[in-house]
Design a protein around this motif. Structure first.
Motif, mmCIF file in Angstrom:
data_model
loop_
_atom_site.group_PDB
_atom_site.id
_atom_site.type_symbol
_atom_site.label_atom_id
_atom_site.label_comp_id
_atom_site.label_asym_id
_atom_site.label_seq_id
_atom_site.Cartn_x
_atom_site.Cartn_y
_atom_site.Cartn_z
ATOM 1 N N ALA A 15 11.959 2.815 10.637
ATOM 2 C CA ALA A 15 10.905 2.621 9.630
ATOM 3 C C ALA A 15 10.897 3.754 8.611
ATOM 4 C CB ALA A 15 9.542 2.495 10.311
ATOM 5 N N ALA A 16 10.993 4.992 9.085
ATOM 6 C CA ALA A 16 10.988 6.134 8.172
ATOM 7 C C ALA A 16 12.232 6.125 7.283
ATOM 8 C CB ALA A 16 10.912 7.438 8.964
ATOM 9 N N SER A 17 13.381 5.799 7.856
ATOM 10 C CA SER A 17 14.610 5.755 7.059
ATOM 11 C C SER A 17 14.565 4.631 6.033
ATOM 12 C CB SER A 17 15.830 5.598 7.969
ATOM 13 O OG SER A 17 16.008 6.775 8.729
ATOM 14 N N THR A 18 14.009 3.478 6.417
ATOM 15 C CA THR A 18 13.863 2.369 5.469
ATOM 16 C C THR A 18 12.985 2.794 4.302
ATOM 17 O OG1 THR A 18 14.175 0.732 7.226
ATOM 18 C CG2 THR A 18 13.099 -0.023 5.212
ATOM 19 N N ASN A 29 16.893 -5.919 2.220
ATOM 20 C CA ASN A 29 17.230 -7.336 2.290
ATOM 21 C C ASN A 29 16.703 -7.865 3.627
ATOM 22 O OD1 ASN A 29 18.424 -9.833 2.731
ATOM 23 N ND2 ASN A 29 20.410 -9.237 1.919
ATOM 24 N N PRO A 30 15.569 -8.559 3.621
ATOM 25 C CA PRO A 30 14.979 -9.011 4.882
ATOM 26 C C PRO A 30 15.844 -10.025 5.629
ATOM 27 C CG PRO A 30 13.741 -9.877 3.024
ATOM 28 C CD PRO A 30 14.763 -8.931 2.469
ATOM 29 N N ARG A 31 16.661 -10.779 4.927
ATOM 30 C CA ARG A 31 17.525 -11.774 5.580
ATOM 31 C C ARG A 31 18.587 -11.133 6.455
ATOM 32 N NH1 ARG A 31 19.967 -15.677 1.459
ATOM 33 N NH2 ARG A 31 20.965 -16.333 3.388
ATOM 34 N N MET A 32 18.942 -9.877 6.157
ATOM 35 C CA MET A 32 19.983 -9.200 6.930
ATOM 36 C C MET A 32 19.409 -8.019 7.709
ATOM 37 S SD MET A 32 23.214 -9.448 4.348
ATOM 38 C CE MET A 32 24.306 -8.734 5.567
ATOM 39 N N SER A 33 18.112 -8.040 7.958
ATOM 40 C CA SER A 33 17.449 -6.967 8.686
ATOM 41 C C SER A 33 16.764 -7.541 9.915
ATOM 42 C CB SER A 33 16.395 -6.299 7.785
ATOM 43 O OG SER A 33 16.987 -5.778 6.614
ATOM 44 N N ASP A 34 16.592 -6.703 10.923
ATOM 45 C CA ASP A 34 15.862 -7.114 12.124
ATOM 46 C C ASP A 34 15.179 -5.886 12.715
ATOM 47 O OD1 ASP A 34 17.856 -5.705 13.570
ATOM 48 O OD2 ASP A 34 18.979 -7.532 13.996
ATOM 49 N N GLU A 35 14.713 -5.977 13.952
ATOM 50 C CA GLU A 35 13.983 -4.857 14.558
ATOM 51 C C GLU A 35 14.877 -3.653 14.851
ATOM 52 O OE1 GLU A 35 15.827 -7.319 17.547
ATOM 53 O OE2 GLU A 35 14.341 -7.899 16.058
ATOM 54 N N HIS A 53 19.902 3.998 16.979
ATOM 55 C CA HIS A 53 20.967 4.553 17.825
ATOM 56 C C HIS A 53 21.415 3.538 18.865
ATOM 57 C CE1 HIS A 53 20.519 9.128 16.917
ATOM 58 N NE2 HIS A 53 20.522 8.401 15.824
ATOM 59 N N ALA A 54 20.468 2.755 19.415
ATOM 60 C CA ALA A 54 20.840 1.740 20.417
ATOM 61 C C ALA A 54 21.773 0.698 19.813
ATOM 62 C CB ALA A 54 19.593 1.080 20.989
#
Length: 136
Positions: A15-18, A29-35, A53-54
């Motif tokens: 979240a901080a990096s985003t 790009n929400p279509r290519m992003s996830d949790e 990292h995971a």
């Protein structure tokens, strides 16, 4: 398909990096992003994949570089001197480090480096091609 580069960077806080990269002018790009990842577009052809990292561990088992080291620096061409300065201010205001290396001003070109919250290095530069010295 258009030739595109996807740069993957492991991050400790997605979240901080985003938010950091959005402050620099990247668009999520929400279509290519996830949790576990966020796709951040610099341009149509340059995409930055921020991954936890995971998730990074699904790409490679190679060790993470020690803190304070760097294996590469990516460079972003800016529209002018003020844009170089503005992105440095945005980096410092959003958890990064402005002027991670000494700034350079050659008259026809200026360059200032920043580090994101995880220490990934980016050179930001502007160059006037008309004023570039001729090379022998």
């Amino acid at each position: 398909m258009t030739r595109t580069i996807f740069i993957s960077l492991p991050v400790t806080d997605l979240a901080a990096s985003t938010a950091f990269y959005q402050a620099l002018g990247f668009e999520r790009n929400p279509r290519m992003s996830d949790e576990a990842s966020a796709c951040m577009a610099w341009s149509e052809a340059i995409q930055l994949m921020l991954v936890t990292h995971a998730k990074w561990r699904t790409f490679t088992q190679r060790p993470f570089p020690p803190a304070g080291t760097s294996g590469l620096m990516l460079s972003l061409a800016m529209d002018g001197r003020e844009a170089v300065d503005a992105i440095q201010r945005a980096a410092a205001a959003h958890g990064g480090q402005a002027d991670a290396n000494p700034p350079e001003d050659f008259g026809f070109m200026v360059s200032r480096d920043l580090a994101d919250p995880d220490g990934h290095l980016w050179a930001t530069f502007w160059m006037d091609p008309e004023a570039t010295p001729a090379h022998a």
